[in-house]
Write a protein that holds these residues in place. Structure first.
Motif, mmCIF file in Angstrom:
data_model
loop_
_atom_site.group_PDB
_atom_site.id
_atom_site.type_symbol
_atom_site.label_atom_id
_atom_site.label_comp_id
_atom_site.label_asym_id
_atom_site.label_seq_id
_atom_site.Cartn_x
_atom_site.Cartn_y
_atom_site.Cartn_z
ATOM 1 N N THR A 92 2.636 2.716 -2.557
ATOM 2 C CA THR A 92 3.981 2.539 -1.993
ATOM 3 C C THR A 92 4.476 1.129 -2.330
ATOM 4 O O THR A 92 3.899 0.457 -3.176
ATOM 5 N N THR B 51 7.613 -1.734 -5.883
ATOM 6 C CA THR B 51 7.238 -1.707 -7.302
ATOM 7 C C THR B 51 7.258 -0.307 -7.934
ATOM 8 O O THR B 51 7.804 -0.144 -9.024
ATOM 9 N N PRO B 52 6.675 0.725 -7.299
ATOM 10 C CA PRO B 52 6.646 2.028 -7.974
ATOM 11 C C PRO B 52 7.915 2.862 -7.812
ATOM 12 O O PRO B 52 7.963 3.992 -8.318
ATOM 13 N N ASP C 41 -2.696 4.086 1.423
ATOM 14 C CA ASP C 41 -2.724 3.437 2.731
ATOM 15 C C ASP C 41 -1.579 3.912 3.623
ATOM 16 O O ASP C 41 -0.692 4.643 3.182
ATOM 17 N N TYR D 156 4.579 5.299 5.446
ATOM 18 C CA TYR D 156 4.362 5.652 4.046
ATOM 19 C C TYR D 156 4.468 7.166 3.835
ATOM 20 O O TYR D 156 4.719 7.619 2.723
ATOM 21 N N GLY E 30 0.053 -1.201 -6.858
ATOM 22 C CA GLY E 30 0.886 -2.397 -6.896
ATOM 23 C C GLY E 30 -0.037 -3.569 -6.582
ATOM 24 O O GLY E 30 -1.260 -3.430 -6.572
ATOM 25 N N ILE E 31 0.530 -4.690 -6.289
ATOM 26 C CA ILE E 31 -0.292 -5.846 -5.881
ATOM 27 C C ILE E 31 0.508 -6.687 -4.893
ATOM 28 O O ILE E 31 1.718 -6.884 -5.075
ATOM 29 N N GLY E 32 -0.153 -7.155 -3.866
ATOM 30 C CA GLY E 32 0.511 -8.068 -2.943
ATOM 31 C C GLY E 32 0.584 -9.460 -3.555
ATOM 32 O O GLY E 32 -0.161 -9.774 -4.491
ATOM 33 N N HIS F 76 -3.613 -8.575 -2.791
ATOM 34 C CA HIS F 76 -4.184 -7.379 -2.157
ATOM 35 C C HIS F 76 -3.840 -6.115 -2.945
ATOM 36 O O HIS F 76 -2.799 -6.025 -3.580
ATOM 37 N N GLY G 215 -3.860 -1.788 -2.310
ATOM 38 C CA GLY G 215 -3.787 -0.997 -1.087
ATOM 39 C C GLY G 215 -3.392 -1.999 -0.009
ATOM 40 O O GLY G 215 -2.458 -2.787 -0.189
ATOM 41 N N PHE G 216 -4.128 -2.011 1.089
ATOM 42 C CA PHE G 216 -3.935 -3.081 2.077
ATOM 43 C C PHE G 216 -5.238 -3.868 2.224
ATOM 44 O O PHE G 216 -5.567 -4.342 3.307
ATOM 45 N N THR H 185 1.420 -11.097 4.345
ATOM 46 C CA THR H 185 1.827 -9.722 4.022
ATOM 47 C C THR H 185 2.871 -9.229 5.004
ATOM 48 O O THR H 185 3.833 -8.547 4.622
ATOM 49 N N ASN I 122 6.544 -8.008 3.904
ATOM 50 C CA ASN I 122 7.047 -6.665 4.211
ATOM 51 C C ASN I 122 8.099 -6.658 5.315
ATOM 52 O O ASN I 122 8.618 -5.601 5.676
ATOM 53 N N ARG J 266 11.068 -7.453 5.153
ATOM 54 C CA ARG J 266 12.371 -6.972 4.687
ATOM 55 C C ARG J 266 12.591 -5.489 5.005
ATOM 56 O O ARG J 266 13.715 -5.038 5.098
ATOM 57 N N PHE J 267 11.491 -4.756 5.193
ATOM 58 C CA PHE J 267 11.631 -3.327 5.516
ATOM 59 C C PHE J 267 11.745 -3.091 7.025
ATOM 60 O O PHE J 267 12.099 -2.007 7.471
ATOM 61 N N LYS K 21 4.778 -12.378 -8.159
ATOM 62 C CA LYS K 21 3.473 -11.759 -8.396
ATOM 63 C C LYS K 21 2.690 -12.522 -9.478
ATOM 64 O O LYS K 21 1.534 -12.188 -9.760
#
Ligand code: GLP
Length: 256
Positions: free
Chosen positions: A36, A39-40, A63, A76, A128-130, A134, A136-137, A157, A161, A163-164, A198
């Motif tokens: 999730t 990025t994707p 996750d 998710y 993706g990548i944090g 990271h 996943g988580f 993290t 996140n 912003r969501f 990133k």
């Protein structure tokens, strides 16, 4: 690792879409690990537009937040249905996303691992990548051998996140995530990373030491890891010219 640097996120996404489309055409009952985040999103749009046959495919998401109702717009579950599943012909019974509301989280995590094994393992895991590395988580300091389990998010993290969710305090503190050991068992790992925030995590992943301080760096031990980057995400790589040279000179039989 195969490092694929493209001028834009759009071009890097196009390559990732081709890799996944090729897998689904060659192996219609493929098992895909999904991710999730922002990025994707473009990739999911492209995959939907390609009208691929997902009728025999199985998916496992990396996750999920704990304690968010499934219907919450930032769960998710909601993300995956909204951005991919409702646009493709996948069978709902072939979709797997960790249940962040399970009464018994450790039992749910063990069942999730078993379901992956019973499906024959993951053919291709999308990542993706944090900004802290990271996957996943699996936050920095995660065991590099970890399995699906509960984790506590870092402040960084939660800020990333926010912003969501409107503000960092609204981002759930706990999550369930496939472990790094789980991710490492996927036959192929396909990472996407875009944007300058990133760049440091990607430099550590590709060229740094393998360390739990940057969990994605463990991919250096993976026999088939591909990393699709735009220029800003690649901007701190010391050997970027070499990676471009390798990609531009791939033998025909290796291209997608
Ligand atoms: C979350 C997800 C990760 C994702 C990361 C980066 O933490 N659990 O799987 O890679 O965000 O998100 P974004 O793609 O929005 O930068």
């Amino acid at each position: 690792m195969e490092i694929i640097i493209q001028p834009t996120a759009e071009a890097a996404t196009e390559i990732a879409a081709r890799i996944i489309a090729k897998l689904l055409r060659e192996k219609p009952d493929a098992v895909l690990g999904l991710a999730t985040g922002s990025t994707p999103l473009r990739l999911y749009q492209k995959l939907a537009d390609m009208k691929l046959d997902w009728s025999r495919a199985t998916t496992f998401n990396l996750d999920e937040y704990t304690g968010l109702p499934r219907e919450h717009p930032q769960s998710y579950h909601s993300f995956m249905w909204e951005n991919l599943f409702r646009h493709i012909n996948i069978r709902p019974e072939n979709i797997h996303i960790p249940d962040g509301n399970a009464a018994d989280i450790p039992a749910m995590c063990a069942d999730y691992e078993k379901a992956i094994r019973d499906a024959g393992g993951i053919d291709l895991q999308l990542l993706g990548i944090g900004s802290d590395g990271h996957i996943g988580f699996n936050e920095p300091s995660s065991s590099l051998a970890s399995r699906t389990r509960i984790k506590t998010l870092t402040g960084r993290t939660r800020s990333d996140n926010a912003r969501f969710f409107g503000s960092p305090e609204n981002v759930p503190l706990h999550v369930v995530t496939m472990g790094i050991g789980t991710i490492m068992e996927a036959r192929t790992n396909l990472m996407l990373a875009f944007g300058e925030n990133k760049a440091a995590a990607i430099a550590g992943t590709v060229e740094g030491p393998v360390t739990a301080d940057n969990p994605a760096s463990v991919l250096q031990f993976h026999p088939s890891a591909k990393v699709c980057l735009d220029e800003p995400a690649a901007s701190q790589l010391k050997r970027a010219d070499y990676y471009r040279w390798v990609y531009d000179n791939k033998p025909d039989w290796q291209s997608w």
